[in-house]
Design an enzyme around this catalytic site. Structure first.
Site, PDB file in Angstrom:
ATOM      1  N   GLY A   1       0.831  -1.200   0.000  1.00  0.00           N
ATOM      2  CA  GLY A   1       0.000   0.000   0.000  1.00  0.00           C
ATOM      3  C   GLY A   1       0.860   1.242   0.000  1.00  0.00           C
ATOM      4  CB  CYS A   2       0.025   4.713   0.879  1.00  0.00           C
ATOM      5  SG  CYS A   2       0.796   6.323   1.045  1.00  0.00           S
ATOM      6  CG  PHE A   3       5.846   5.105  -0.631  1.00  0.00           C
ATOM      7  CD1 PHE A   3       5.251   6.333  -0.411  1.00  0.00           C
ATOM      8  CD2 PHE A   3       6.521   4.918  -1.829  1.00  0.00           C
ATOM      9  CE1 PHE A   3       5.328   7.355  -1.345  1.00  0.00           C
ATOM     10  CE2 PHE A   3       6.620   5.939  -2.779  1.00  0.00           C
ATOM     11  CZ  PHE A   3       6.016   7.166  -2.521  1.00  0.00           C
TER      12      PHE A   3
END
Length: 165
Positions: free
Chosen positions: A12-14
């Protein structure tokens, strides 16, 4: 000289992954970036096929690759394909980027442990992909949630207890 190792994961979003991993025991450094895609020198606006991933530099005398993966499977949903929270697309896939046979065996073992635990409703869909190149993201993405404490994240610790207990 240190004996630190590096691990490469995506889930997912880093931003959220980095924020949770950066304070884990044995984690010496984290960096967000792009991995597993089609172009060289990817950017936030141009990273076809790349996952938003993190590079974790860790001290193996304090934590192991297996313990990092244990936490990885507790802080994101590994049962959704190309999705975490509101983020959709292959950039947000759950993936472990394998550097050697030992990491591959450990990752396969952890996936089996997580599936057998039945803590998640579905089965783990995390892909095991060969490590190629990790491209660091732009400076404004590094340590984003440190600089923007109320910024977006879909990551949190879903299970306090380890899958390894």
């Amino acid at each position: 000289m240190n004996n630190y190792k590096k691990a490469y994961i995506a889930g997912g979003c880093f931003w959220g992954m980095e924020e949770l991993f950066r304070t884990r025991p044995g984690v010496m450094d984290t960096e967000v970036g792009y991995i597993g895609g089609e172009n060289e020198h990817p950017t936030y606006k141009n990273h076809p096929g790349h996952a938003e991933g993190i590079e974790i530099t860790y001290n193996p005398s304090i934590t192991s690759f297996k313990e990092l993966l244990d936490y990885f499977f507790r802080m994101h949903d590994p049962t959704t394909v190309d999705r975490q929270g509101n983020d959709l697309g292959s950039s947000y896939r759950s993936a472990i980027f394998i550097q050697n046979e030992e990491e591959k065996n450990t990752a396969e073992e952890m996936i089996a442990i997580v599936d057998a635990s039945k803590k998640w409703e579905g089965r783990v869909v995390t892909t095991l992909e060969p490590f190629t190149v990790f491209w660091p993201a732009e400076p404004e993405h590094q340590d984003y949630l440190v600089r923007n404490p109320n910024g977006y994240t879909c990551h949190f610790e879903r299970f306090a207890e380890s899958f390894l207990e």
